[in-house]
Design a protein around this motif. Structure first.
Motif, PDB file in Angstrom:
ATOM      1  N   TYR A  86      -4.863   7.097   3.886  1.00 39.19           N
ATOM      2  CA  TYR A  86      -3.478   7.436   4.187  1.00 39.19           C
ATOM      3  C   TYR A  86      -3.306   8.955   4.147  1.00 39.19           C
ATOM      4  O   TYR A  86      -3.817   9.626   3.242  1.00 39.19           O
ATOM      5  CB  TYR A  86      -2.530   6.785   3.169  1.00 39.19           C
ATOM      6  N   GLU A  95       7.627   4.052   3.852  1.00 34.60           N
ATOM      7  CA  GLU A  95       6.775   5.071   4.472  1.00 34.60           C
ATOM      8  C   GLU A  95       7.284   6.463   4.145  1.00 34.60           C
ATOM      9  O   GLU A  95       6.504   7.415   4.065  1.00 34.60           O
ATOM     10  CB  GLU A  95       6.729   4.867   5.987  1.00 34.60           C
ATOM     11  N   GLU A 131       0.819  -1.202   0.000  1.00 37.29           N
ATOM     12  CA  GLU A 131       0.000   0.000   0.000  1.00 37.29           C
ATOM     13  C   GLU A 131       0.856   1.257   0.000  1.00 37.29           C
ATOM     14  O   GLU A 131       0.524   2.254  -0.653  1.00 37.29           O
ATOM     15  CB  GLU A 131      -0.935   0.016   1.219  1.00 37.29           C
ATOM     16  N   TYR A 132       1.989   1.221   0.719  1.00 37.35           N
ATOM     17  CA  TYR A 132       2.865   2.392   0.765  1.00 37.35           C
ATOM     18  C   TYR A 132       3.415   2.703  -0.633  1.00 37.35           C
ATOM     19  O   TYR A 132       3.493   3.865  -1.039  1.00 37.35           O
ATOM     20  CB  TYR A 132       4.020   2.159   1.746  1.00 37.35           C
ATOM     21  N   ASN A 150       1.448   8.240   6.253  1.00 33.58           N
ATOM     22  CA  ASN A 150       0.941   7.832   7.567  1.00 33.58           C
ATOM     23  C   ASN A 150      -0.353   7.056   7.370  1.00 33.58           C
ATOM     24  O   ASN A 150      -1.362   7.604   6.928  1.00 33.58           O
ATOM     25  CB  ASN A 150       0.707   9.077   8.433  1.00 33.58           C
ATOM     26  N   ARG A 151      -0.322   5.748   7.693  1.00 39.55           N
ATOM     27  CA  ARG A 151      -1.512   4.912   7.519  1.00 39.55           C
ATOM     28  C   ARG A 151      -2.524   5.196   8.627  1.00 39.55           C
ATOM     29  O   ARG A 151      -2.218   5.047   9.823  1.00 39.55           O
ATOM     30  CB  ARG A 151      -1.121   3.437   7.559  1.00 39.55           C
ATOM     31  N   LYS A 152      -3.725   5.587   8.263  1.00 37.76           N
ATOM     32  CA  LYS A 152      -4.806   5.803   9.221  1.00 37.76           C
ATOM     33  C   LYS A 152      -5.751   4.607   9.285  1.00 37.76           C
ATOM     34  O   LYS A 152      -6.348   4.335  10.331  1.00 37.76           O
ATOM     35  CB  LYS A 152      -5.592   7.066   8.860  1.00 37.76           C
ATOM     36  N   SER A 153      -5.895   3.913   8.185  1.00 38.13           N
ATOM     37  CA  SER A 153      -6.678   2.684   8.113  1.00 38.13           C
ATOM     38  C   SER A 153      -6.239   1.948   6.856  1.00 38.13           C
ATOM     39  O   SER A 153      -5.346   2.412   6.136  1.00 38.13           O
ATOM     40  CB  SER A 153      -8.186   2.999   8.055  1.00 38.13           C
ATOM     41  N   ASP A 154      -6.853   0.800   6.576  1.00 39.08           N
ATOM     42  CA  ASP A 154      -6.439   0.029   5.412  1.00 39.08           C
ATOM     43  C   ASP A 154      -6.689   0.765   4.104  1.00 39.08           C
ATOM     44  O   ASP A 154      -6.037   0.482   3.098  1.00 39.08           O
ATOM     45  CB  ASP A 154      -7.177  -1.320   5.376  1.00 39.08           C
ATOM     46  N   ASP A 155      -7.600   1.712   4.113  1.00 37.61           N
ATOM     47  CA  ASP A 155      -7.930   2.407   2.866  1.00 37.61           C
ATOM     48  C   ASP A 155      -7.625   3.898   2.884  1.00 37.61           C
ATOM     49  O   ASP A 155      -7.768   4.578   1.871  1.00 37.61           O
ATOM     50  CB  ASP A 155      -9.408   2.202   2.510  1.00 37.61           C
TER      51      ASP A 155
END
Length: 396
Positions: A214, A326, A161-162, A207-212
């Protein structure tokens, strides 16, 4: 000439690719054409022809021309290669960008005629809009080869995802409508922009806030300077495919050049070698050619660029794994730099293993030509600024 094979780097997400097309004839043998393709406005920005070369020479040539892109080579069908030529040539015309001098009208006509034949043999209609049949714009790239299918083929498989988020921010900053449309399916999103021109993506902290969802702290260069912005990127993953759902801009502010340099700069170790011949000059071809050949033969992929006071050699990492983090920094794709001027050879490295390995290589191949002076460490990048400054001595 008849089509033999074609391939390109799977680096479309970086905004640029190398494409090689080989043609053969009973008379002239193999003739290789290499195109450097830019998706961010330049179109075909360089073109090379290689004739009467051995397989080894061709392989080395391809490696050298493709190394700055990273990625791997993917095979292309003839119609795919011809379609890419037409697609990127059209970018030159539409954006009024200079066409490489050696890419002649005769060469252009050759590719367009081949494309017409491929189009007819594949029962693909071109745009019969009354335009000149020799005009590249009469060919609809999407009709010759499905744009969505072709686009996916030109891109590496996304590993995380990153990596996907970094690539989407990169394409957004570059105003890359094709890429944004391919991954979002939305005309509205693909036309959204924050830059006035095809901007340069310099830094990103994801910065990941949830799976979907950022949050990205992003720095980029635009036509009038540097900016920091905060973006909310919303994505989804279906099986092994990623889709871009939205890009939300929360703020966008100017930032100083000094702040940008501080942000993207990193530790740099500079190993210095003194050239033993006191009368040496980069203009002295007898001696310099020896050094030049030894350095360029260190790696087939090393890039060479001449400056006013010397020559810079750049070695990139073999892939674009620096995007899969990241924190993305634009210059993390450089493995090392070598700069030679009239008095010294400078080696700039960014990790200890590379420093020791390349240092020892240079000591070995340039024995009796240079003498190792020492290593100087800096918290920031200094060698490239020294080269661009035009100064004759780097004072430590």
């Amino acid at each position: 000439m008849n089509f033999k094979r074609a391939f390109c780097t799977n680096t479309r997400l970086m905004g640029a690719m190398m494409m090689a097309v080989e043609w053969e004839s009973d008379i002239s043998g193999i003739e290789a054409h290499v195109f450097l393709l830019d998706s961010e406005g330049l179109g075909i920005y360089d073109f090379f022809v290689k004739k009467d070369a051995s397989d080894r020479e061709l392989s080395d040539f391809y490696i050298n021309k493709s190394s700055c892109f990273g990625g791997e080579n993917i095979e292309l069908e003839e119609v795919e290669a011809l379609s890419l030529f037409a697609h990127f040539y059209d970018k030159n015309i539409r954006n009024e960008k200079e066409i490489p001098e050696n890419l002649t009208e005769k060469m252009y006509d050759f590719y367009i005629e081949k494309l017409k034949k491929c189009s007819n043999s594949n029962n693909i209609d071109d745009n019969n809009d009354g335009s000149d049949s020799n005009d590249v714009s009469c060919f609809d790239f999407a009709k010759v080869k499905s744009l969505s299918v072709m686009f996916n083929k030109l891109c590496k498989k996304i590993d995380s995802e990153y990596e996907f988020v970094n690539y989407m921010v990169m394409r957004f900053i570059a105003r890359d409508r094709e890429a944004l449309l391919s991954f979002s399916g939305s005309d509205l999103l693909s036309n959204q922009h924050i830059t006035e021109i095809n901007g340069t993506f310099l830094y990103n902290h994801v910065n990941r806030k949830s799976d979907d969802r950022y949050i990205c702290s992003t720095v980029y260069e635009d036509i009038d300077g540097y900016y920091e912005t905060k973006l909310i990127i919303v994505i989804e993953k279906n099986v092994d495919m990623y889709n871009l759902l939205s890009i939300i801009i929360t703020f966008n502010n100017p930032i100083s050049e000094e702040d940008v340099f501080e942000l993207i700069s990193k530790r740099e170790a500079i190993s210095v070698f003194n050239i033993l011949d006191e009368n040496f000059s980069v203009d002295d071809l007898d001696i310099f050619d020896k050094i030049d050949n030894m350095i360029t033969n260190l790696y087939k992929s090393i890039q060479r660029l001449e400056y006013e006071n010397g020559v810079l050699y750049t070695q990139y990492w073999s892939d674009n794994s620096h995007v899969d983090n990241e924190i993305y920094v634009i210059n993390n794709d450089i493995q090392f730099l070598i700069y030679v001027d009239d008095e010294r050879l400078y080696l700039a490295t960014y990790d200890y293993e590379t420093q020791i390995f390349v240092e020892n290589l240079l000591k070995s191949i340039l024995e009796n030509i240079v003498e190792f002076d020492g290593v100087y460490e800096f918290d920031q990048n200094v060698l490239f600024d020294f080269i661009q400054s035009g100064e004759i001595d780097l004072i430590f």
